[in-house]
Scaffold this motif. Structure first.
Motif, PDB file in Angstrom:
ATOM      1  N   LYS A  61      44.451  22.709  44.718  1.00 11.95           N
ATOM      2  CA  LYS A  61      45.163  23.525  45.698  1.00 11.95           C
ATOM      3  C   LYS A  61      45.266  22.846  47.056  1.00 11.95           C
ATOM      4  N   ARG A  62      44.248  22.139  47.469  1.00 10.86           N
ATOM      5  CA  ARG A  62      44.249  21.539  48.800  1.00 10.86           C
ATOM      6  C   ARG A  62      45.095  20.278  48.871  1.00 10.86           C
ATOM      7  N   HIS A  63      44.985  19.410  47.856  1.00  9.89           N
ATOM      8  CA  HIS A  63      45.609  18.102  47.952  1.00  9.89           C
ATOM      9  C   HIS A  63      46.899  17.968  47.159  1.00  9.89           C
ATOM     10  N   PHE A  64      46.992  18.635  46.025  1.00  4.76           N
ATOM     11  CA  PHE A  64      48.143  18.398  45.148  1.00  4.76           C
ATOM     12  C   PHE A  64      49.213  19.470  45.238  1.00  4.76           C
ATOM     13  N   LEU A  65      48.801  20.715  45.407  1.00  2.00           N
ATOM     14  CA  LEU A  65      49.757  21.825  45.504  1.00  2.00           C
ATOM     15  C   LEU A  65      49.466  22.621  46.767  1.00  2.00           C
ATOM     16  N   PRO A  66      49.863  22.119  47.930  1.00  2.00           N
ATOM     17  CA  PRO A  66      49.442  22.747  49.186  1.00  2.00           C
ATOM     18  C   PRO A  66      49.957  24.172  49.395  1.00  2.00           C
ATOM     19  N   TYR A  67      51.061  24.551  48.759  1.00  2.00           N
ATOM     20  CA  TYR A  67      51.593  25.894  48.985  1.00  2.00           C
ATOM     21  C   TYR A  67      51.294  26.847  47.840  1.00  2.00           C
ATOM     22  N   ALA A  68      50.432  26.439  46.918  1.00  2.00           N
ATOM     23  CA  ALA A  68      50.027  27.306  45.822  1.00  2.00           C
ATOM     24  C   ALA A  68      48.852  28.151  46.284  1.00  2.00           C
ATOM     25  N   LYS A  69      49.098  29.388  46.682  1.00  2.00           N
ATOM     26  CA  LYS A  69      48.032  30.243  47.201  1.00  2.00           C
ATOM     27  C   LYS A  69      47.710  31.343  46.237  1.00  2.00           C
TER      28      LYS A  69
END
Length: 67
Positions: free
Chosen positions: A59-67
């Motif tokens: 979530k932090r590095h690869f998919l930044p807008y996946a919340k």
């Protein structure tokens, strides 16, 4: 600030559940299957939920807008 880009490889490999967990495909099903135990191959079918530590990285590095 400019928008952050998602890693295109991660977009293809991970998906999010409704509660925000990260779903992925297990590894070790490509080749060399004769030498692997049947139990290992059966458990690697379908998808799995990533561990909390791996979820944090994805979530932090690869998919930044996946919340």
């Amino acid at each position: 600030m400019p928008k952050l880009k998602s890693k295109s490889g991660a977009k293809k490999r991970f998906s999010l559940t409704g509660s925000g967990k990260v779903r992925a495909n297990p590894a070790n099903l490509r080749h060399g299957l004769r030498k692997r135990p049947t139990k290992m191959k059966l458990q690697a079918r379908g998808t799995m939920i990533l561990s909390p530590a791996d979820t944090k990285v994805v979530k932090r590095h690869f998919l930044p807008y996946a919340k």
